[in-house]
Design an enzyme around this catalytic site. Structure first.
Site, PDB file in Angstrom:
ATOM      1  N   GLY A 102       0.816  -1.213   0.000  1.00 15.49           N
ATOM      2  CA  GLY A 102       0.000   0.000   0.000  1.00 15.49           C
ATOM      3  C   GLY A 102       0.845   1.256   0.000  1.00 15.49           C
ATOM      4  O   GLY A 102       0.400   2.334  -0.390  1.00 15.49           O
ATOM      5  N   ARG A 103       2.073   1.132   0.485  1.00 12.58           N
ATOM      6  CA  ARG A 103       2.954   2.311   0.481  1.00 12.58           C
ATOM      7  C   ARG A 103       4.369   1.907   0.101  1.00 12.58           C
ATOM      8  O   ARG A 103       5.334   2.555   0.496  1.00 12.58           O
ATOM      9  CB  ARG A 103       2.943   2.997   1.827  1.00 12.58           C
ATOM     10  CG  ARG A 103       3.394   2.066   2.904  1.00 12.58           C
ATOM     11  CD  ARG A 103       3.638   2.675   4.198  1.00 12.58           C
ATOM     12  NE  ARG A 103       3.555   1.566   5.148  1.00 12.58           N
ATOM     13  CZ  ARG A 103       3.666   1.669   6.428  1.00 12.58           C
ATOM     14  NH1 ARG A 103       3.843   2.840   6.935  1.00 12.58           N
ATOM     15  NH2 ARG A 103       3.575   0.643   7.215  1.00 12.58           N
ATOM     16  N   LYS A 122       9.800   2.879   0.015  1.00 13.21           N
ATOM     17  CA  LYS A 122       8.705   2.839   0.994  1.00 13.21           C
ATOM     18  C   LYS A 122       8.254   4.273   1.237  1.00 13.21           C
ATOM     19  O   LYS A 122       9.040   5.110   1.688  1.00 13.21           O
ATOM     20  CB  LYS A 122       9.197   2.190   2.295  1.00 13.21           C
ATOM     21  CG  LYS A 122       8.067   1.923   3.273  1.00 13.21           C
ATOM     22  CD  LYS A 122       8.470   0.887   4.291  1.00 13.21           C
ATOM     23  CE  LYS A 122       7.410   0.732   5.369  1.00 13.21           C
ATOM     24  NZ  LYS A 122       7.806  -0.265   6.370  1.00 13.21           N
ATOM     25  N   ASP A 134      -2.667   6.856   2.332  1.00 16.52           N
ATOM     26  CA  ASP A 134      -2.106   7.716   1.286  1.00 16.52           C
ATOM     27  C   ASP A 134      -0.848   7.193   0.599  1.00 16.52           C
ATOM     28  O   ASP A 134      -0.320   7.839  -0.307  1.00 16.52           O
ATOM     29  CB  ASP A 134      -1.818   9.105   1.880  1.00 16.52           C
ATOM     30  CG  ASP A 134      -0.920   9.026   3.108  1.00 16.52           C
ATOM     31  OD1 ASP A 134      -0.344   7.936   3.346  1.00 16.52           O
ATOM     32  OD2 ASP A 134      -0.812  10.024   3.834  1.00 16.52           O
ATOM     33  N   ARG A 192      14.589   0.515   0.110  1.00 21.84           N
ATOM     34  CA  ARG A 192      14.917  -0.756   0.769  1.00 21.84           C
ATOM     35  C   ARG A 192      15.431  -1.772  -0.247  1.00 21.84           C
ATOM     36  O   ARG A 192      15.088  -1.707  -1.425  1.00 21.84           O
ATOM     37  CB  ARG A 192      13.665  -1.378   1.412  1.00 21.84           C
ATOM     38  CG  ARG A 192      12.931  -0.508   2.362  1.00 21.84           C
ATOM     39  CD  ARG A 192      12.038  -1.349   3.271  1.00 21.84           C
ATOM     40  NE  ARG A 192      10.866  -1.932   2.622  1.00 21.84           N
ATOM     41  CZ  ARG A 192       9.899  -2.551   3.296  1.00 21.84           C
ATOM     42  NH1 ARG A 192       9.964  -2.674   4.610  1.00 21.84           N
ATOM     43  NH2 ARG A 192       8.844  -3.056   2.663  1.00 21.84           N
ATOM     44  N   ASP A 269       1.580 -10.863   7.034  1.00 25.93           N
ATOM     45  CA  ASP A 269       2.044 -10.044   5.912  1.00 25.93           C
ATOM     46  C   ASP A 269       3.386  -9.396   6.230  1.00 25.93           C
ATOM     47  O   ASP A 269       3.997  -8.789   5.354  1.00 25.93           O
ATOM     48  CB  ASP A 269       1.012  -8.971   5.534  1.00 25.93           C
ATOM     49  CG  ASP A 269       0.565  -8.154   6.724  1.00 25.93           C
ATOM     50  OD1 ASP A 269       0.105  -8.758   7.715  1.00 25.93           O
ATOM     51  OD2 ASP A 269       0.673  -6.922   6.697  1.00 25.93           O
ATOM     52  N   ASP A 279       9.725  -4.987   7.551  1.00 26.14           N
ATOM     53  CA  ASP A 279       8.701  -4.020   7.950  1.00 26.14           C
ATOM     54  C   ASP A 279       8.893  -3.518   9.378  1.00 26.14           C
ATOM     55  O   ASP A 279       8.256  -3.965  10.326  1.00 26.14           O
ATOM     56  CB  ASP A 279       7.284  -4.599   7.760  1.00 26.14           C
ATOM     57  CG  ASP A 279       6.861  -4.513   6.301  1.00 26.14           C
ATOM     58  OD1 ASP A 279       7.710  -4.144   5.462  1.00 26.14           O
ATOM     59  OD2 ASP A 279       5.696  -4.814   5.992  1.00 26.14           O
TER      60      ASP A 279
HETATM   61  P1  AMP Z   1       2.134  -2.767   8.157  1.00 24.93           P
HETATM   62  O1  AMP Z   1       1.498  -3.574   9.244  1.00 24.93           O
HETATM   63  O2  AMP Z   1       2.615  -1.421   8.596  1.00 24.93           O
HETATM   64  O3  AMP Z   1       3.226  -3.538   7.495  1.00 24.93           O
HETATM   65  O4  AMP Z   1       1.021  -2.445   7.044  1.00 24.93           O
HETATM   66  C1  AMP Z   1      -0.086  -3.254   6.805  1.00 24.93           C
HETATM   67  C2  AMP Z   1      -0.742  -2.912   5.507  1.00 24.93           C
HETATM   68  O5  AMP Z   1      -1.184  -1.542   5.498  1.00 24.93           O
HETATM   69  C3  AMP Z   1       0.121  -3.075   4.274  1.00 24.93           C
HETATM   70  O6  AMP Z   1      -0.690  -3.524   3.229  1.00 24.93           O
HETATM   71  C4  AMP Z   1       0.602  -1.661   4.020  1.00 24.93           C
HETATM   72  O7  AMP Z   1       0.969  -1.467   2.686  1.00 24.93           O
HETATM   73  C5  AMP Z   1      -0.638  -0.847   4.389  1.00 24.93           C
HETATM   74  N1  AMP Z   1      -0.288   0.525   4.777  1.00 24.93           N
HETATM   75  C6  AMP Z   1       0.289   0.934   5.921  1.00 24.93           C
HETATM   76  N2  AMP Z   1       0.481   2.266   5.912  1.00 24.93           N
HETATM   77  C7  AMP Z   1       0.014   2.726   4.740  1.00 24.93           C
HETATM   78  C8  AMP Z   1      -0.062   4.011   4.131  1.00 24.93           C
HETATM   79  N3  AMP Z   1       0.387   5.102   4.717  1.00 24.93           N
HETATM   80  N4  AMP Z   1      -0.612   4.066   2.902  1.00 24.93           N
HETATM   81  C9  AMP Z   1      -1.065   2.980   2.270  1.00 24.93           C
HETATM   82  N5  AMP Z   1      -1.020   1.757   2.787  1.00 24.93           N
HETATM   83  C10 AMP Z   1      -0.482   1.613   4.004  1.00 24.93           C
HETATM   84 MG    MG Z   2       3.744  -4.692   6.325  1.00 21.22          MG
END
Ligand code: AMP
Ligand code: MG
Length: 521
Positions: A102-103, A122, A134, A192, A269, A279
């Site tokens: 997502g980012r 990232k 976003d 990364r 994930d 992550d």
């Molecule tokens: P994480 O647990 O931080 O690894 O993120 C979990 C999910 O949320 C993943 O699919 C990320 O890509 C998405 N995600 C987290 N922060 C954002 C962001 N600011 N914009 C878009 N997707 C996000």
């Molecule tokens: Mg993640």
């Protein structure tokens, strides 16, 4: 600057046919092509020069405008098509469906000196997987990811790497504590690197959709490129693949336990199929040795991802991966056997790790008792994990128990609390430890040298990152460089950096960013 490109992920796996950058469910595909967002005023804050060399980049290359443009998404590397990966995941124990990058946006795959790297940005903007967010990242979380991935590498722990840290020049709105107080923060991007960013969730998603074709393609691809020694895929090879993922995951977690690293969000994930730490979000380092500690405020109630639960969660996540691989194997017993074996392996590897931390070369019958007793005395009063093990290495076989206790006095947060019953318990443990050392043939100085190789002197305590963040938000980036430098040699004495070998200062005990972190990156 010229890269030797080898874009095998996009060449060999099914692509999402839709090219618009709209948020959607993406099926029968492993990724979607997407372009990074243009940034307003990119500025390189730090780069990992040694890592750059592994890609064939000189210092001049890394400080060039071209590199700045590539590493912030303003320019696409010629002959490449950036993409976001499609994956799902179990978050905090529940199936969350499609998640995906997502980012994060993958730029390209590069081959250099027989090493294969995927370059990923990232915080480079929206993708089809951004859901309600976003696609951006803020400076504070980017500094944390940049410093910690490199610190982990230099600690000898498998991890994704960080090549550069840059400001975007854009402002990003964040509600840091999810309490309705959103504010603008400087946007940043970390570039990364990893041989692959595939996660357990990459396999779970097609399995959950009963899309066995994509699942099989992805597993075969992973074996072909990342577990090539296993040979041609078959049911037996799928089982061996799962066994190796389990082994790598366990090894990684044992390393985390050894240095006191708490990942904070071990969702499926966020578990790499290569056993890399991946992550870096609300992670933290144990200061006071506390089994139940988690840095992640979002997990404050349940503490699912607390320090002592990391090995169990590794197993839980492997069970989810086993379920995902099941359609290719169609037999539960051998998968269960691997999971069952993880538990035994954990016990023996954990004990081996503890023996090394205590400087014991051979295994003796009652050693388990010694470790268990130590874990309970460490909990009697707040005792700094890093300081304790580092100072314990100064013990001499000929010490009296109270001399040995004096050597580790500096690791207690309240030294005056070591009296009466608590002091007796500590002296009791020291007596057992000294007695145990008598059974070792190794000299005091050799034992110290061995212990110093597994007990780091310097780790990235949360308050250290926070100091670097506070300074960087005021435009001073020198502390990022200082921490980067000290963390490159975490097992060395480095007298010039002695100030980073200290307990967490009291001001940091309850400060946001030091003791409280959320996923709001
Ligand atoms: P994480 O647990 O931080 O690894 O993120 C979990 C999910 O949320 C993943 O699919 C990320 O890509 C998405 N995600 C987290 N922060 C954002 C962001 N600011 N914009 C878009 N997707 C996000
Ligand atoms: Mg993640």
């Amino acid at each position: 600057m010229k890269f030797n490109l080898d874009n095998r992920f996009t060449n060999e796996l099914p692509a999402d046919p839709i090219l618009e950058n709209t948020r959607r469910q993406v099926t029968n595909s492993c990724f979607s092509f997407v372009s990074p967002k243009q940034t307003k005023a990119p500025k390189l804050l730090h780069c990992a020069l040694e890592l750059g060399k592994e890609l064939g980049l000189s210092e001049k290359d890394m400080k060039s405008d071209t590199f700045l443009n590539y590493s912030t998404g303003n320019e696409i590397i010629p002959n490449t098509k950036p993409y976001a990966m499609c994956y799902g995941g179990h978050q905090f124990g529940n199936w969350a469906g499609q998640l995906g990058d997502g980012r994060a946006i993958n730029l390209a795959e590069i081959e250099h000196d027989n090493l294969h790297w995927t370059l990923q940005l990232k915080g480079a903007g929206e993708t089809p997987y951004s859901r309600t967010a976003d696609g951006l990242a803020v400076l504070r979380s980017s500094i944390r990811e940049y410093l910690c991935s490199e610190a982990m590498h230099y600690l000898g722990i498998p991890t994704t790497r960080a090549l550069s840290l840059s400001l975007t020049g854009d402002q990003v709105l964040r509600d840091m504590l999810y309490d309705g107080n959103a504010a603008h923060e400087p946007g940043a991007i970390v570039c990364r690197l990893a041989p692959s960013f595939l996660r357990f969730g990459s396999f779970e998603l097609p399995a959950s959709r009963e899309d066995i074709t994509t699942l099989k393609q992805l597993v075969n691809y992973t074996i072909k490129h990342h577990y090539q020694h296993l040979g041609k895929p078959s049911k037996q090879i799928y089982l061996q693949f799962f066994q190796e993922v389990a082994d790598k995951t366990l090894d990684m977690i044992i390393h985390w336990q050894r240095v006191g690293f708490v990942h904070g969000v071990m969702n499926t994930d966020n578990l790499s199929i290569l056993g890399l730490t991946i992550d870096y979000g609300p992670y933290g380092w144990l200061e006071g040795y506390d089994y139940d500690w988690t840095p992640n405020t979002t997990d404050r109630q349940q503490k699912r991802y607390r320090y002592s639960n990391q090995p169990n969660i590794g197993l839980w996540n492997l069970l989810k991966l086993a379920n995902a691989l099941y359609p290719l194997i169609n037999e539960t017993a051998p998968l269960e056997k691997i999971l069952e074996n993880y538990k035994h392996q954990f016990e023996s590897k954990h004990q081996e790790m503890f023996a090394q931390k205590l400087g014991l070369e051979s295994h003796q019958k009652n050693d388990k008792e010694l470790y268990d007793q130590l874990e309970s005395v460490l909990h009697l009063t707040e005792t700094d994990m890093t300081l304790f093990f580092r100072q314990l290495a100064n013990t001499s076989k000929n010490d009296s128990p109270s001399m040995a206790l004096d050597r580790i006095r500096h690791s207690f947060y309240v030294p005056d609390a070591i009296k009466d019953a608590i002091k007796l318990k500590w002296l009791e443990w020291m007596t057992s430890y000294l007695k145990r050392l008598q059974l070792e043939s190794i000299s005091d100085s050799d034992r110290k040298a061995n212990m110093d190789k597994v007990n780091p002197k310097y780790v990235l305590r949360n308050y250290m990152s926070q100091l670097a963040i506070d300074a960087a938000e005021k435009g001073d980036y020198t502390l990022i460089d200082e921490l980067y430098t000290v963390l490159k040699k975490p097992y060395d004495e480095q007298p010039a950096f002695e100030k980073w070998f200290q307990k967490r200062p009291e001001w940091a005990r309850h400060k946001v960013g030091c003791s409280m972190l959320s996923c709001s990156s």
